[in-house]
Write an enzyme that holds these catalytic residues in place. Structure first.
Site, PDB file in Angstrom:
ATOM      1  N   GLY A 130       0.749  -1.240   0.000  1.00 36.16           N
ATOM      2  CA  GLY A 130       0.000   0.000   0.000  1.00 36.16           C
ATOM      3  C   GLY A 130       0.778   1.289   0.000  1.00 36.16           C
ATOM      4  O   GLY A 130       0.186   2.362  -0.094  1.00 36.16           O
TER       5      GLY A 130
ATOM      6  N   GLU B 108       4.080  -6.353   1.866  1.00 35.29           N
ATOM      7  CA  GLU B 108       3.728  -6.796   0.512  1.00 35.29           C
ATOM      8  C   GLU B 108       3.626  -5.629  -0.471  1.00 35.29           C
ATOM      9  O   GLU B 108       2.566  -5.379  -1.045  1.00 35.29           O
ATOM     10  CB  GLU B 108       2.385  -7.538   0.555  1.00 35.29           C
ATOM     11  CG  GLU B 108       2.410  -8.761   1.441  1.00 35.29           C
ATOM     12  CD  GLU B 108       1.031  -9.381   1.647  1.00 35.29           C
ATOM     13  OE1 GLU B 108       0.970 -10.597   1.887  1.00 35.29           O
ATOM     14  OE2 GLU B 108       0.019  -8.646   1.573  1.00 35.29           O
ATOM     15  N   PRO B 109       4.712  -4.912  -0.690  1.00 36.23           N
ATOM     16  CA  PRO B 109       4.636  -3.796  -1.637  1.00 36.23           C
ATOM     17  C   PRO B 109       4.520  -4.290  -3.074  1.00 36.23           C
ATOM     18  O   PRO B 109       5.190  -5.238  -3.470  1.00 36.23           O
ATOM     19  CB  PRO B 109       5.967  -3.070  -1.423  1.00 36.23           C
ATOM     20  CG  PRO B 109       6.898  -4.134  -0.926  1.00 36.23           C
ATOM     21  CD  PRO B 109       6.058  -5.108  -0.140  1.00 36.23           C
ATOM     22  N   GLY B 110       3.655  -3.672  -3.832  1.00 30.71           N
ATOM     23  CA  GLY B 110       3.547  -3.993  -5.259  1.00 30.71           C
ATOM     24  C   GLY B 110       3.894  -2.750  -6.050  1.00 30.71           C
ATOM     25  O   GLY B 110       4.949  -2.620  -6.655  1.00 30.71           O
ATOM     26  N   ARG B 111       2.974  -1.766  -5.972  1.00 35.83           N
ATOM     27  CA  ARG B 111       3.101  -0.519  -6.719  1.00 35.83           C
ATOM     28  C   ARG B 111       4.470   0.149  -6.504  1.00 35.83           C
ATOM     29  O   ARG B 111       5.107   0.596  -7.449  1.00 35.83           O
ATOM     30  CB  ARG B 111       2.005   0.436  -6.246  1.00 35.83           C
ATOM     31  CG  ARG B 111       1.873   1.694  -7.079  1.00 35.83           C
ATOM     32  CD  ARG B 111       0.919   2.683  -6.376  1.00 35.83           C
ATOM     33  NE  ARG B 111      -0.308   2.100  -5.917  1.00 35.83           N
ATOM     34  CZ  ARG B 111      -1.439   2.042  -6.615  1.00 35.83           C
ATOM     35  NH1 ARG B 111      -1.493   2.555  -7.815  1.00 35.83           N
ATOM     36  NH2 ARG B 111      -2.520   1.485  -6.104  1.00 35.83           N
TER      37      ARG B 111
ATOM     38  N   ARG C 166      -6.891   2.526 -15.261  1.00 38.05           N
ATOM     39  CA  ARG C 166      -6.835   3.270 -13.992  1.00 38.05           C
ATOM     40  C   ARG C 166      -7.437   4.675 -14.103  1.00 38.05           C
ATOM     41  O   ARG C 166      -7.916   5.225 -13.132  1.00 38.05           O
ATOM     42  CB  ARG C 166      -5.400   3.338 -13.467  1.00 38.05           C
ATOM     43  CG  ARG C 166      -4.792   1.961 -13.195  1.00 38.05           C
ATOM     44  CD  ARG C 166      -3.516   2.027 -12.379  1.00 38.05           C
ATOM     45  NE  ARG C 166      -3.770   2.450 -11.022  1.00 38.05           N
ATOM     46  CZ  ARG C 166      -3.571   3.668 -10.565  1.00 38.05           C
ATOM     47  NH1 ARG C 166      -3.082   4.588 -11.358  1.00 38.05           N
ATOM     48  NH2 ARG C 166      -3.854   3.968  -9.323  1.00 38.05           N
TER      49      ARG C 166
ATOM     50  N   CYS D  77     -14.239   2.107 -27.900  1.00 37.84           N
ATOM     51  CA  CYS D  77     -15.559   2.642 -28.205  1.00 37.84           C
ATOM     52  C   CYS D  77     -16.298   3.184 -26.996  1.00 37.84           C
ATOM     53  O   CYS D  77     -17.429   2.773 -26.712  1.00 37.84           O
ATOM     54  CB  CYS D  77     -16.381   1.568 -28.888  1.00 37.84           C
ATOM     55  SG  CYS D  77     -15.543   0.978 -30.365  1.00 37.84           S
ATOM     56  N   GLU D  78     -15.685   4.088 -26.258  1.00 38.56           N
ATOM     57  CA  GLU D  78     -16.348   4.746 -25.137  1.00 38.56           C
ATOM     58  C   GLU D  78     -15.745   6.126 -24.950  1.00 38.56           C
ATOM     59  O   GLU D  78     -14.534   6.288 -25.105  1.00 38.56           O
ATOM     60  CB  GLU D  78     -16.095   4.006 -23.815  1.00 38.56           C
ATOM     61  CG  GLU D  78     -16.359   2.561 -23.840  1.00 38.56           C
ATOM     62  CD  GLU D  78     -16.675   1.997 -22.466  1.00 38.56           C
ATOM     63  OE1 GLU D  78     -16.816   2.767 -21.515  1.00 38.56           O
ATOM     64  OE2 GLU D  78     -16.771   0.773 -22.400  1.00 38.56           O
TER      65      GLU D  78
ATOM     66  N   TYR E 287      -0.332  -2.163 -12.106  1.00 39.06           N
ATOM     67  CA  TYR E 287      -1.764  -2.240 -12.396  1.00 39.06           C
ATOM     68  C   TYR E 287      -2.107  -1.687 -13.782  1.00 39.06           C
ATOM     69  O   TYR E 287      -3.212  -1.196 -14.001  1.00 39.06           O
ATOM     70  CB  TYR E 287      -2.577  -1.535 -11.292  1.00 39.06           C
ATOM     71  CG  TYR E 287      -2.258  -2.076  -9.919  1.00 39.06           C
ATOM     72  CD1 TYR E 287      -2.655  -3.347  -9.551  1.00 39.06           C
ATOM     73  CD2 TYR E 287      -1.499  -1.331  -9.008  1.00 39.06           C
ATOM     74  CE1 TYR E 287      -2.344  -3.873  -8.305  1.00 39.06           C
ATOM     75  CE2 TYR E 287      -1.171  -1.840  -7.758  1.00 39.06           C
ATOM     76  CZ  TYR E 287      -1.599  -3.112  -7.414  1.00 39.06           C
ATOM     77  OH  TYR E 287      -1.277  -3.629  -6.181  1.00 39.06           O
TER      78      TYR E 287
END
Ligand code: LLP
Length: 452
Positions: free
Chosen positions: A268, A310-313, A350, A381-382, A410
């Site tokens: 986090g 548990e770092p990811g980012r 994101r 298409c949005e 992510y």
């Protein structure tokens, strides 16, 4: 969709890549105004591998892993770092983790399969998920996963039964909701009482889960886990979580005699997406966490558990960037300029999902001041398919390569095949060399699952 709104008073910031170091990979440099990463020209990368393309600075990933391990172990020698694979996983990434001596948090059977295929030691795997299937649990137990983080009562029974059927005892943690509301986007906040993850403290579920786990012959309860959310700057939220967990451990010892060996604080820690963002340093995180944990253990007279994080980012976000090519430009009089790129919400959801913002440059003129204000639109298409709103950029021309920074977490891992778009490839760069670690998908990949 308020975040799509364009600010009519916004002006280009006139900055160049020279002012964007905070969001650029470690080895990023300018040569004749052109952006290089890992000693490789980003314009050349776009030409060789095509766009959209994810590029990772291998040195940056290695450095972040080493920093996490060094800073944490300087203050808590027993600590372990379990990289959160959901941020970005592939075999090449897993091998970097293995080399660095890190652990790995997997959030699905698929992530476990990739880890095992890369030869990652199962005893260093932490298995997550709020509704793991029998198959996923079986695969984890049979592989010899180091820890399964149990999220609900049903899973306690399942792990015990499946481990028993194989004559093994499975080490587990219990996921606790500490009741800490982290200051981040609601979608990525997980520590509050009203969360689908884990056992609540205030309603007695956590205590009941510990009591049950201690009675199960094929579960070895090693300790507790809590993850309060993602992209968090306020380190006090982590300290508060540790104080809550330590108080609960003291209560547990008094009522059940249980003493935890492991305490897993989840991930986090936030990163810089914009040049002026000021995220916490890993050393600051380590200092506050170690100080709080030691003080809380002293206060409750508890032995110091092994701390896992548990770092990811914070390991991969800044290492990665996305290359796009400009395909068309629409100047809408008195409204805004849409610059359409050859990717969008399929390679970066994101922006649509959280209103995320990024810094970009034109790869071949990265040293020039960003003198235009544009909305970078995707090709899907949005109307919500944008990758940047009111982005400052060197006046873009059709054919320019755009480099968008800090997309390493992510991005690829949340990519989709919407509109039957093929997912981009992933290239690692280091020492002047580029290696494609995941190739771009092909139409054959799209057709692969068709059975009729
Ligand atoms: N551990 C657990 C149990 C988690 O659920 C997560 C992230 C992490 C660790 C890693 O958190 P990090 O250090 O990366 O913040 N898709 C969202 C982020 C979702 C995070 C989910 N869990 C985004 O793009 O911002």
């Amino acid at each position: 969709m308020a975040h799509l709104a364009h600010d009519p008073d916004a002006r280009p910031d006139g900055r160049s890549a020279n002012d964007l170091k905070a969001v650029m990979p470690l080895t990023a440099e300018l040569r004749d105004g052109e952006l290089y990463v890992g000693g490789v020209s980003t314009v050349e990368l776009a030409r060789e591998f095509g766009t959209a393309l994810y590029v990772y600075d291998e040195e940056h990933i290695r450095e972040r892993l080493a920093t996490w391990l060094r800073e944490l172990r300087a203050v808590l020698p027993q600590a372990d770092v379990a990289y959160a694979g959901k941020a970005f996983t592939c075999k090449a990434m897993v091998r970097l983790l293995a080399e660095a001596g890190a652990h790995l948090d997997v959030s699905s059977g698929g992530e476990l399969a990739i880890a095992l295929a890369a030869g990652f030691p199962a005893e260093r795997v932490v298995v997550h998920g709020n509704n793991k299937s029998e198959r996923e649990l079986t695969e984890a137990i049979e592989a010899g996963a180091g820890l399964i983080v149990v999220d609900c009562f049903e899973e306690l029974e399942r792990v015990n039964r499946l481990a028993g059927g194989r004559g093994v005892v499975q080490p587990i943690l219990l996921r606790i909701k500490p009741g800490v509301v982290a200051d981040t986007h609601e979608y990525i906040r997980t520590g509050a009482e009203d969360s689908k993850f884990g056992f609540g403290l205030s309603d007695g579920a956590a205590l009941q889960a510990v009591e049950q786990a201690l009675a199960l012959p094929h579960c070895d309860l090693r300790g507790l886990h809590a993850h309060i959310g993602s992209q968090i700057y306020a380190l006090e939220s982590f300290a508060e979580t540790l104080r809550v967990l330590a108080a609960f451990l003291a209560e547990l010892r008094a009522s059940t005699g249980f003493v935890a060996r492991d305490l897993n604080l989840g991930g986090g820690v936030g990163i810089a997406y914009l040049a002026d963002d000021e995220p916490p340093q890993i050393a600051q995180f380590a200092a506050i966490v170690a100080e709080t944990l030691k003080a809380a253990c002293r206060e409750h007279d508890l032995p110091l558990p092994r701390l896992l994080v548990e770092p990811g980012r914070s390991i991969v976000a800044g290492a990665g960037l996305t290359l796009y090519t400009v395909g068309s430009i629409k100047k809408l009089l008195d409204l805004r300029t849409y610059v359409a790129v050859d990717g969008g919400m399929t390679d970066n959801i994101r922006v649509a999902l959280y209103g995320a913002r990024y810094e970009s440059v034109i790869a071949s003129r990265a040293d020039a001041p960003r003198d235009a204000l544009v909305t970078l639109a995707g090709k899907h298409c949005e109307s919500g398919d944008v990758v940047a709103i009111d982005a400052s950029l060197q006046s873009p021309r059709v054919g320019d390569v755009i480099c968008m920074f800090a997309t390493g977490a992510y991005g690829h891992s949340m990519a989709s095949n919407y509109n039957r778009q093929v997912r981009p490839g992933v290239v690692f760069v280091r020492d002047g060399r580029a290696r494609e670690v995941l190739r771009r998908e092909t139409y054959a990949d799209l057709l692969n699952c068709e059975t009729d």
